[in-house]
Design a protein around this motif. Structure first.
Motif, PDB file in Angstrom:
ATOM      1  N   VAL B  31       0.777  -1.280   0.024  1.00  0.00           N
ATOM      2  CA  VAL B  31       0.003   0.041   0.171  1.00  0.00           C
ATOM      3  C   VAL B  31       0.873   1.353   0.281  1.00  0.00           C
ATOM      4  O   VAL B  31       0.606   2.142  -0.974  1.00  0.00           O
ATOM      5  CB  VAL B  31      -0.925  -0.115   1.262  1.00  0.00           C
ATOM      6  N   LEU B  32       1.846   1.077   0.740  1.00  0.00           N
ATOM      7  CA  LEU B  32       2.870   2.432   0.961  1.00  0.00           C
ATOM      8  C   LEU B  32       3.794   2.597  -0.444  1.00  0.00           C
ATOM      9  O   LEU B  32       3.653   3.962  -0.797  1.00  0.00           O
ATOM     10  CB  LEU B  32       3.827   2.105   2.148  1.00  0.00           C
ATOM     11  N   MET B  33       4.240   1.761  -1.040  1.00  0.00           N
ATOM     12  CA  MET B  33       4.765   1.522  -2.172  1.00  0.00           C
ATOM     13  C   MET B  33       3.735   2.332  -3.231  1.00  0.00           C
ATOM     14  O   MET B  33       4.238   3.252  -4.039  1.00  0.00           O
ATOM     15  CB  MET B  33       5.379   0.409  -2.797  1.00  0.00           C
ATOM     16  N   THR B  34       2.571   1.645  -3.350  1.00  0.00           N
ATOM     17  CA  THR B  34       1.678   2.002  -4.440  1.00  0.00           C
ATOM     18  C   THR B  34       1.325   3.607  -4.038  1.00  0.00           C
ATOM     19  O   THR B  34       1.520   4.465  -5.144  1.00  0.00           O
ATOM     20  CB  THR B  34       0.469   1.376  -4.284  1.00  0.00           C
ATOM     21  N   THR B  35       0.962   3.946  -2.981  1.00  0.00           N
ATOM     22  CA  THR B  35       0.496   5.434  -2.751  1.00  0.00           C
ATOM     23  C   THR B  35       1.952   6.325  -3.027  1.00  0.00           C
ATOM     24  O   THR B  35       1.902   7.397  -3.386  1.00  0.00           O
ATOM     25  CB  THR B  35      -0.055   5.696  -1.233  1.00  0.00           C
ATOM     26  N   TRP B  36       2.979   5.921  -2.666  1.00  0.00           N
ATOM     27  CA  TRP B  36       4.256   6.608  -2.745  1.00  0.00           C
ATOM     28  C   TRP B  36       4.519   6.863  -4.100  1.00  0.00           C
ATOM     29  O   TRP B  36       4.754   8.107  -4.490  1.00  0.00           O
ATOM     30  CB  TRP B  36       5.494   5.871  -1.839  1.00  0.00           C
ATOM     31  N   ILE B  37       4.492   5.942  -4.923  1.00  0.00           N
ATOM     32  CA  ILE B  37       4.912   5.844  -6.422  1.00  0.00           C
ATOM     33  C   ILE B  37       3.859   6.824  -7.122  1.00  0.00           C
ATOM     34  O   ILE B  37       4.079   7.774  -7.697  1.00  0.00           O
ATOM     35  CB  ILE B  37       5.211   4.758  -7.018  1.00  0.00           C
ATOM     36  N   THR B  38       2.645   6.481  -6.593  1.00  0.00           N
ATOM     37  CA  THR B  38       1.653   7.358  -7.445  1.00  0.00           C
ATOM     38  C   THR B  38       1.562   8.578  -6.999  1.00  0.00           C
ATOM     39  O   THR B  38       1.401   9.580  -7.761  1.00  0.00           O
ATOM     40  CB  THR B  38       0.204   6.618  -6.830  1.00  0.00           C
ATOM     41  N   GLY B  39       1.805   8.919  -5.781  1.00  0.00           N
ATOM     42  CA  GLY B  39       2.036  10.194  -5.319  1.00  0.00           C
ATOM     43  C   GLY B  39       3.196  11.032  -6.009  1.00  0.00           C
ATOM     44  O   GLY B  39       2.834  12.308  -6.481  1.00  0.00           O
ATOM     45  N   VAL B  40       4.334  10.513  -6.078  1.00  0.00           N
ATOM     46  CA  VAL B  40       5.510  11.275  -6.680  1.00  0.00           C
ATOM     47  C   VAL B  40       5.393  11.170  -7.874  1.00  0.00           C
ATOM     48  O   VAL B  40       5.514  12.199  -8.590  1.00  0.00           O
ATOM     49  CB  VAL B  40       6.836  10.446  -6.105  1.00  0.00           C
ATOM     50  N   LEU B  41       5.098  10.216  -8.528  1.00  0.00           N
ATOM     51  CA  LEU B  41       4.828  10.566 -10.333  1.00  0.00           C
ATOM     52  C   LEU B  41       3.734  11.487 -10.480  1.00  0.00           C
ATOM     53  O   LEU B  41       3.757  12.090 -11.221  1.00  0.00           O
ATOM     54  CB  LEU B  41       4.472   9.065 -10.697  1.00  0.00           C
ATOM     55  N   GLY B  42       2.667  10.958  -9.547  1.00  0.00           N
ATOM     56  CA  GLY B  42       1.285  12.022  -9.834  1.00  0.00           C
ATOM     57  C   GLY B  42       1.653  13.498  -9.790  1.00  0.00           C
ATOM     58  O   GLY B  42       1.328  14.300 -10.153  1.00  0.00           O
ATOM     59  N   ASP B  43       2.442  13.756  -8.609  1.00  0.00           N
ATOM     60  CA  ASP B  43       2.883  15.243  -8.211  1.00  0.00           C
ATOM     61  C   ASP B  43       3.632  15.734  -9.266  1.00  0.00           C
ATOM     62  O   ASP B  43       3.711  16.918  -9.518  1.00  0.00           O
ATOM     63  CB  ASP B  43       3.527  15.174  -6.815  1.00  0.00           C
ATOM     64  N   SER B  44       4.725  14.938  -9.784  1.00  0.00           N
ATOM     65  CA  SER B  44       5.519  15.397 -10.806  1.00  0.00           C
ATOM     66  C   SER B  44       4.842  15.692 -12.303  1.00  0.00           C
ATOM     67  O   SER B  44       4.862  16.707 -12.794  1.00  0.00           O
ATOM     68  CB  SER B  44       6.531  14.381 -11.324  1.00  0.00           C
ATOM     69  N   ILE B  45       3.994  14.994 -12.523  1.00  0.00           N
ATOM     70  CA  ILE B  45       3.053  14.997 -13.648  1.00  0.00           C
ATOM     71  C   ILE B  45       2.278  16.079 -13.417  1.00  0.00           C
ATOM     72  O   ILE B  45       2.127  17.252 -14.390  1.00  0.00           O
ATOM     73  CB  ILE B  45       2.074  13.777 -13.971  1.00  0.00           C
ATOM     74  N   ASN B  46       1.671  16.308 -12.099  1.00  0.00           N
ATOM     75  CA  ASN B  46       0.766  17.421 -11.944  1.00  0.00           C
ATOM     76  C   ASN B  46       1.506  18.822 -12.049  1.00  0.00           C
ATOM     77  O   ASN B  46       1.106  19.906 -12.652  1.00  0.00           O
ATOM     78  CB  ASN B  46       0.353  17.428 -10.443  1.00  0.00           C
ATOM     79  N   LEU B  47       2.795  18.999 -11.578  1.00  0.00           N
ATOM     80  CA  LEU B  47       3.562  19.895 -11.441  1.00  0.00           C
ATOM     81  C   LEU B  47       4.051  20.302 -12.842  1.00  0.00           C
ATOM     82  O   LEU B  47       3.777  21.580 -13.350  1.00  0.00           O
ATOM     83  CB  LEU B  47       5.172  19.799 -10.878  1.00  0.00           C
ATOM     84  N   ASN B  48       4.205  19.445 -13.827  1.00  0.00           N
ATOM     85  CA  ASN B  48       4.280  19.459 -15.268  1.00  0.00           C
ATOM     86  C   ASN B  48       3.281  20.290 -15.878  1.00  0.00           C
ATOM     87  O   ASN B  48       3.396  21.287 -16.617  1.00  0.00           O
ATOM     88  CB  ASN B  48       4.712  18.316 -15.966  1.00  0.00           C
ATOM     89  N   ALA B  49       2.244  19.975 -15.841  1.00  0.00           N
ATOM     90  CA  ALA B  49       0.779  20.374 -16.145  1.00  0.00           C
ATOM     91  C   ALA B  49       0.488  21.817 -15.690  1.00  0.00           C
ATOM     92  O   ALA B  49       0.408  22.683 -16.581  1.00  0.00           O
ATOM     93  CB  ALA B  49      -0.418  19.481 -15.577  1.00  0.00           C
ATOM     94  N   LYS B  50       0.747  21.980 -14.394  1.00  0.00           N
ATOM     95  CA  LYS B  50       0.694  23.579 -14.182  1.00  0.00           C
ATOM     96  C   LYS B  50       1.574  24.370 -14.505  1.00  0.00           C
ATOM     97  O   LYS B  50       1.233  25.422 -14.925  1.00  0.00           O
ATOM     98  CB  LYS B  50       0.624  23.398 -12.600  1.00  0.00           C
TER      99      LYS B  50
END
Lengths: 232, 424
Positions: B31-50
C-alpha cells in the motif's frame, strides 16, 4: 466371509525397502477377527504388530495378500473409499494420545463427528455420552495440557468411541501410562466392548493389556506363531 | 468445520501469528509503495501540467514541430475567439493563455550601462485576473522568496538564484531584450516586484514570470499567444479524458492544413511524460507482482515450517478418515482467513502511514537542487481509491499460494508415512 467376521486377513505380506534389499515385516499372515472380540496382537518390538494394525486400519497397503475389513478388500478400495470407511467405522487409539492441544476435551472428542457432518445437537449428545463413558464429564472445557496422561488417554478413547465405530484399533495404548491409569483405561475399554459390542484390536507387548485380552495373537518375525482364546 | 478451523487459528498462535505478521507487513509495504509511487509520479505530472504542459495544450501545427525552441513567431493568433470557442465546446475544462518566451535580462548601473546580464526563460500568465487561477496554479504565494507578487503592469518576478547571480534587488529596474512575434527586436523595462524559488534547478537557473498583457506589449502579440493550456475537471491528469478532448478538438480542425491552424496535444505527448504516465499506470501491477512473489516465497517457507509442525495433526486427521483433499482445502481456508485478516491490518497500517506522508510529505528539496526534471521538492504519497483494496491482491494470493505450495507435501507423503510420524 462369515457374517460375524469383520476382519479377514489372507496371506498378508508387507515388505519395506531397506538399503539395497527389503525387510519383510509381515510374512503371509492369515487371521480372522469376529464382531465383538477384545483381542490383541502381541509380540516383541519389530515383530510386525503396528504394520498389521496399519494395514487393517487401511492406513497402509499390503505388498501381497489382502485384508478384508467389514466386507471391503483393502486392495479394491480407493484412497477416498478407505478414508470414508475409516471415518465411519474405525476408531484409533494411539500410544501418544495425539490430542489436538489447542482444542478442549469436548472439541477433541467432537472432531470425528464434524467429519461425519452431524448436526450440532447430535454432536453434543454423542460427545457428552462418550465423555461420560470414560468418566470425564467434568472436564469438557479443559485443554489437554491441563489433564493427566491417564485423562488424556481417556479423551482419546472417547474420541475413538464417539461415533460408535465397529472396530477400534489401539496401538500400545498404555505405553505412556502408570499401572493404575493403565488398568483404569483397560477396564473402560472392556466395558465399552461389552456394552456396545465394539470390536477392539490391540497391538501391544504390555502384560497389563495382555491380561485383559480375550484372544491373544502372537507375532514373531512377521508370522503368527500362536493364536489363543483366553477364557476368563 | 469452519468454526472449528477458526477456533484453531485463533488459539494456535504459532499457526497464525507469523503468517499474519508477514502478510500485514507485506501488505502495508504494498500500500505504501503504491501510494508513494502514485503520489510522487502524480505530483511530478501535476507540476508539469501546471507549469508547462496543461492537461492538454493548443498550439499551432508549426509550433508543434519545434516546440522545444518555444518559437513565438509560430504562435496562435485570434486567441480571444479560440478561447471563447474552447470554453463553449468544452465547458468543463479551464482554458488559459500562456506565452513562453526567451530573452536577455539586463541590469543597468546608475549610468544606464549594463551592470550584469543573463538569458532567461519567461512565462507570461494571466496574473491580474483572479478568476484565471494562474497565481494559485503556479503556487506563486508559496514560492515567493522576497518582495511581492506583481500588482500592476510593468512588474515581474525573477527566480531568486537568477536575481542573486545578476545582483538584482527588489524594485530594481531591469531591461528585457528579446524578439517580437514578427522578428523585430524588443527592449522593454520592468520593475522586479519579487523573487521566487521553485526548488527545481531547471527553472531556478533563470526564469521570469510576468503578466500576459505585459508580454503581449513587449512581444507585439496582441490577440496572440503561443500556448493555450487546458485543465480538465480532475485534479490529477486523466489520460483518457485528455485523449477524448484532443481527438474531439483535432477532428474539428482535421481539414485545416494551414501551418498556423490550431492543434491540440496531450500532456503525455510533451516533455517525455508519456513514459512516466505509463509507469504510473503500471506501477500498481508491478508492485503487486513483486510483493506477491516475495510474500509467496516467505509464506511458502512459513507454511513448510508450520506444515512440519503439523505433520502429527495431519496424520491424525487422515487416520480419522479425513481425506487429503479436505485437509488441503481446510489449510487453504485457514490461509484465506489469515490472508484476509493480515490484509485488513496491513491496509489499515499502510493507509495510516500513507495519510501521514500525504499530509506531511518528505522534503527532498535539498537533494533535488541539481535535478533537471520538473519534480516536486517535497515528496508526498497519494491515497487513491485502489489503495483501499490493492493490498488484498498480494495479501490473499501470496498466503494462499504459499500454503498451496507448502501443502503439496501432504499429497507427496504417503498416508502411512504421515501416520508413522504421528506415532513417533
Amino acid at each position: 466371509m462369515k457374517n460375524t467376521e469383520i476382519i479377514s486377513v489372507n496371506s498378508l505380506t508387507k515388505r519395506f525397502p531397506m538399503g539395497l534389499g527389503e525387510f519383510t515385516a509381515l510374512n503371509g499372515i492369515d487371521l480372522t477377527i469376529t464382531k465383538g472380540e477384545f483381542s490383541g496382537v502381541v509380540g516383541p518390538s519389530g515383530s510386525g504388530k503396528t504394520t498389521l494394525l496399519n494395514i487393517i486400519g487401511l492406513l497402509d497397503n499390503p505388498t501381497d495378500g489382502d485384508a478384508v475389513i467389514l466386507g471391503s478388500s483393502s486392495r479394491a478400495l480407493s484412497v477416498r473409499e478407505a478414508a470414508i470407511l475409516r471415518r465411519k467405522h474405525l476408531g484409533f487409539i494411539f500410544q501418544t494420545y495425539n490430542l489436538l492441544p489447542v482444542y478442549t476435551v469436548f472439541e477433541n472428542a467432537e472432531f470425528p463427528l464434524l467429519l461425519l457432518k452431524m448436526t450440532a445437537g447430535e454432536r453434543k449428545r454423542a460427545v457428552l455420552d462418550a465423555l461420560e463413558w470414560v468418566g470425564l464429564s467434568d472436564k469438557v472445557g479443559s485443554k489437554p495440557a491441563q489433564l493427566s496422561g491417564g485423562e488424556c488417554q481417556r479423551v482419546a478413547i472417547a474420541r475413538a468411541m464417539v461415533k460408535r465405530p465397529e472396530i477400534v484399533l489401539a496401538d500400545e495404548p498404555t505405553a505412556n501410562l502408570d499401572a493404575e491409569n493403565s488398568h483404569h483405561i483397560l477396564r473402560t475399554m472392556l466395558k465399552l466392548n461389552e456394552d456396545l459390542k465394539t470390536t477392539f484390536l490391540f497391538a501391544t507387548h504390555d502384560d497389563k493389556v495382555i491380561s485383559y485380552l480375550k484372544r491373544k495373537i502372537t507375532l514373531i518375525d512377521g508370522k503368527v506363531s500362536r493364536d489363543e482364546t483366553i477364557i476368563r | 468445520m469452519i468454526k472449528f478451523i477458526i477456533k484453531g487459528l485463533l488459539r494456535d498462535k504459532h499457526r497464525s501469528r507469523l503468517p499474519l505478521i508477514v502478510v500485514a507487513i507485506g501488505v502495508m509495504l504494498t500500500v505504501l509503495m503504491t501510494t508513494w509511487i502514485t503520489g510522487v509520479l502524480g505530483d511530478s505530472i501535476n507540476l508539469n501540467a501546471k507549469l508547462s504542459t496543461g492537461h492538454v495544450k493548443v498550439i499551432t501545427k508549426a509550433y508543434r514541430e519545434s516546440m522545444d525552441q518555444i518559437p513565438v513567431d509560430l504562435s496562435l493568433t485570434g486567441t480571444k475567439a479560440l478561447i471563447t470557442e474552447l470554453k463553449k465546446d468544452y465547458p468543463s475544462a479551464s482554458w488559459v493563455e500562456r506565452i513562453q518566451f526567451g530573452g536577455l535580462l539586463d541590469l543597468p548601473d546608475e549610468n544606464g550601462e549594463t551592470k550584469s546580464q543573463g538569458p532567461f526563460a519567461g512565462i507570461a500568465v494571466d496574473l491580474f485576473n483572479p478568476s484565471s487561477g494562474e497565481a494559485e496554479r503556479l503556487n506563486l504565494n508559496r514560492i515567493l522568496v522576497n518582495g511581492r507578487l506583481p500588482s500592476a503592469s510593468g512588474e515581474i518576478l525573477v527566480s531568486h538564484s537568477f536575481a542573486e547571480k545578476l545582483g538584482i534587488s527588489i524594485n530594481d529596474r531591469v531591461t528585457f531584450i528579446g524578439t517580437t512575434m514578427y522578428g523585430g527586436m524588443t527592449i522593454v523595462n520592468f520593475t522586479v516586484a519579487g523573487t521566487i524559488r521553485y526548488g527545481i534547478t531547471a527553472l531556478d537557473r533563470g526564469s521570469v514570470i510576468m503578466d500576459i498583457s505585459d508580454a503581449r506589449n513587449a512581444l507585439e502579440m496582441e490577440d496572440a499567444c503561443n500556448e493555450i493550456l487546458g485543465f480538465t475537471d480532475v485534479e490529477y491528469y486523466d489520460d483518457s479524458k485528455a485523449s477524448e478532448l484532443m481527438e474531439s478538438f483535432n477532428d474539428s480542425y482535421a481539414s485545416d492544413n494551414d501551418q498556423f491552424a490550431p492543434v491540440m496535444i496531450r500532456l503525455r505527448d510533451q516533455n517525455d511524460l508519456g513514459g512516466l504516465i505509463d509507469m504510473m499506470s503500471g506501477v500498481v501491477g508491478i508492485v503487486s507482482f513483486v510483493f506477491i512473489l516475495v510474500l509467496s516465497v516467505v509464506l511458502w517457507n512459513a507454511g513448510l515450517i508450520g506444515g512440519l509442525r503439523r505433520y502429527g495433526e495431519v496424520g491424525l486427521r487422515l487416520a480419522m478418515g479425513e481425506e487429503k483433499g479436505h485437509i488441503y482445502r481446510s489449510m487453504i481456508a485457514e490461509s484465506l482467513a489469515i490472508g484476509t485478516a493480515g490484509s485488513v491490518i496491513g491496509i489499515a497500517l499502510g493507509l495510516s502511514l500513507s495519510y501521514l506522508l500525504q499530509q506531511k510529505g518528505l522534503d527532498f528539496s535539498s537533494a533535488m537542487q541539481n535535478a533537471t526534471m520538473l519534480m516536486p521538492g517535497v515528496f508526498r504519497t497519494r491515497i487513491t481509491p485502489e489503495a483501499w483494496y490493492i493490498g488484498f491482491i498480494p495479501g490473499i494470493i501470496a498466503t494462499v499460494l504459499g500454503t498451496m505450495l507448502a501443502g503439496i507435501g501432504i499429497y507427496k507423503r504417503q498416508t502411512a508415512r504421515l501416520f508413522k510420524e504421528l506415532q513417533s
